[in-house]
Design a protein around this motif. Sequence first.
Motif, PDB file in Angstrom:
ATOM      1  N   ILE A 182      -1.380   0.845  45.575  1.00  0.00           N
ATOM      2  CA  ILE A 182      -1.576   1.396  44.232  1.00  0.00           C
ATOM      3  C   ILE A 182      -2.676   2.454  44.248  1.00  0.00           C
ATOM      4  O   ILE A 182      -2.556   3.513  43.630  1.00  0.00           O
ATOM      5  CB  ILE A 182      -1.884   0.269  43.230  1.00  0.00           C
ATOM      6  N   GLY A 183      -3.755   2.204  44.985  1.00  0.00           N
ATOM      7  CA  GLY A 183      -4.851   3.175  45.068  1.00  0.00           C
ATOM      8  C   GLY A 183      -4.418   4.460  45.744  1.00  0.00           C
ATOM      9  O   GLY A 183      -4.745   5.568  45.287  1.00  0.00           O
ATOM     10  N   ASN A 193      -1.337   5.638  46.022  1.00  0.00           N
ATOM     11  CA  ASN A 193      -0.371   6.296  45.142  1.00  0.00           C
ATOM     12  C   ASN A 193      -1.081   7.027  44.010  1.00  0.00           C
ATOM     13  O   ASN A 193      -0.730   8.166  43.674  1.00  0.00           O
ATOM     14  CB  ASN A 193       0.606   5.264  44.587  1.00  0.00           C
ATOM     15  N   THR A 194      -2.094   6.412  43.430  1.00  0.00           N
ATOM     16  CA  THR A 194      -2.848   7.044  42.352  1.00  0.00           C
ATOM     17  C   THR A 194      -3.584   8.283  42.844  1.00  0.00           C
ATOM     18  O   THR A 194      -3.592   9.324  42.185  1.00  0.00           O
ATOM     19  CB  THR A 194      -3.841   6.041  41.738  1.00  0.00           C
ATOM     20  N   THR A 232      -2.780  12.096  41.644  1.00  0.00           N
ATOM     21  CA  THR A 232      -3.838  12.867  40.998  1.00  0.00           C
ATOM     22  C   THR A 232      -3.982  14.236  41.639  1.00  0.00           C
ATOM     23  O   THR A 232      -4.117  15.252  40.950  1.00  0.00           O
ATOM     24  CB  THR A 232      -5.169  12.095  41.071  1.00  0.00           C
TER      25      THR A 232
END
Length: 109
Positions: free
Chosen positions: A34-35, A37-38, A42
């Motif tokens: 998740i990190g 991907n974020t 961004t």
Amino acid sequence: MFETFWQDLRTGARVLLKSPGFTVVAILSLALGIGANTAIFTIINAVFLHPLPLQEPSRLVEVFTHDTKTVNANVTFQLTGSSLPTTTITATRTRSSRVSPPRPTLPCP
């Protein structure tokens, strides 16, 4: 429908509580995914999806210098018609110096 969902949720929680090593690895894998991907979204959102905050981004040019003393002077650059600016830009280099008056000297005893 909701009854089977709650039953599956309770079974999953029991399995995760029985094997704490697997639980830690699963949670860390999810957090890392998740990190990452974020972070990637961004960067892509900032660079590719949002336009430049300029009124005329098509007139944006890059200014650079070419050092012929330390770089091979025989290198040629091929510019296409779309990469050339439509306006003429003139740049000059000036050097300024400050000359200050000499300080008064004190007599030696």
